[in-house]
Enzyme design. Sequence first.
Site, mmCIF file in Angstrom:
data_model
loop_
_atom_site.group_PDB
_atom_site.id
_atom_site.type_symbol
_atom_site.label_atom_id
_atom_site.label_comp_id
_atom_site.label_asym_id
_atom_site.label_seq_id
_atom_site.Cartn_x
_atom_site.Cartn_y
_atom_site.Cartn_z
ATOM 1 N N HIS A 49 1.363 -9.388 1.558
ATOM 2 C CA HIS A 49 2.511 -9.559 0.674
ATOM 3 C C HIS A 49 2.942 -11.024 0.618
ATOM 4 C CE1 HIS A 49 3.815 -5.063 0.824
ATOM 5 N NE2 HIS A 49 2.942 -5.315 -0.129
ATOM 6 N N HIS B 282 -2.310 -3.501 4.964
ATOM 7 C CA HIS B 282 -1.265 -2.517 5.279
ATOM 8 C C HIS B 282 -1.824 -1.139 5.599
ATOM 9 C CE1 HIS B 282 0.302 -5.505 2.329
ATOM 10 N NE2 HIS B 282 1.220 -5.623 3.259
ATOM 11 N N GLU C 38 2.422 0.356 4.137
ATOM 12 C CA GLU C 38 2.006 0.743 5.487
ATOM 13 C C GLU C 38 2.480 2.161 5.815
ATOM 14 O OE1 GLU C 38 2.851 -0.369 10.107
ATOM 15 O OE2 GLU C 38 2.920 -2.033 8.670
#
Length: 319
Positions: free
Chosen positions: A51, A84, A136
């Site tokens: 990210h 993730h 995640e």
Amino acid sequence: MDATPVAKPSLKVLLASPRGFCAGVDRAIQIVEKAIEKYGAPVYVRHEIVHNRFVVDRLKAMGAVFVEETSECPVDRPIIFSAHGVPKSVPAEARERQMLYLDATCPLVSKVHVEAQRHHQHGREIVLIGHKGHPEVVGTMGQLPEGVVKLIETVEDVATFTPKDPMNVAFVTQTTLSVDDTAHIIEALQTRFPGISTPHKEDICYATTNRQEAVKAIAEASEVLLVVGSPNSSNSVRLVEVGKRAGVRGAYLIDKAAEMKDEWLDGISSLGITAGASAPELLVQELIERLATRFDLTIEEVAPTRETVRFKLPRVLTA
């Protein structure tokens, strides 16, 4: 006659360390880079590999194509799963379509997946402490049949969780949470369910913990805190929260130096700087360069811990 140059105001910069890339992020980015090098462009990546906008844009320029679903990818090109983690259904779909896929899931996230599966095999009801909708969390919940894992986001959620057998409950956590917030939730779970099974080793990853501790170490001497990171980065957002809780006058999340507002720094003499685990050091140095145009900087690095962790790349990329 030339005007006398106006002296720049002094500013002490406290640089938190560790900051920036963790081993899992570094590994994931290398997997994309080496896949492009080995297989040529384009290489497809399901979800943002990490990210951070700068990282994603740089990889796009190299030949990575970011998609949300495996179905968007042609079968004759490699696909990479983000750091993730992904639900089990995702690699199953890739295998069904006979695609070459590479899994860049952080090994510490994979550890949580294994823990959840182990608890399920032992017949325990599983609580996942995390943020709804985070990739995640989606990936961890997707390791087991739908409905098996119960998401807990707050201490209040603990009070409304009613397991079938209060003596047979286990919890796992998202790896990028606030250490302090999570401790309160765990305390509430253990108070309500004294026999709850805990992780063998804490799920919040070393890098998240270290970066939060480093912010606490600089916060007392910093009037303002700048966190370099993207707004969809959970660990970066947590660093802002940690700074505010530690008492800095203002704590701000910026993707890059250009997003900093000069008024944030009006009248201050000390500034803390850190970066989320998915933000490259280059962005921190650009921020310091911008600050140097306005201030006479004194820079001090504060390092309560040192990191030496490295994760191996998939063998197919190193053979």
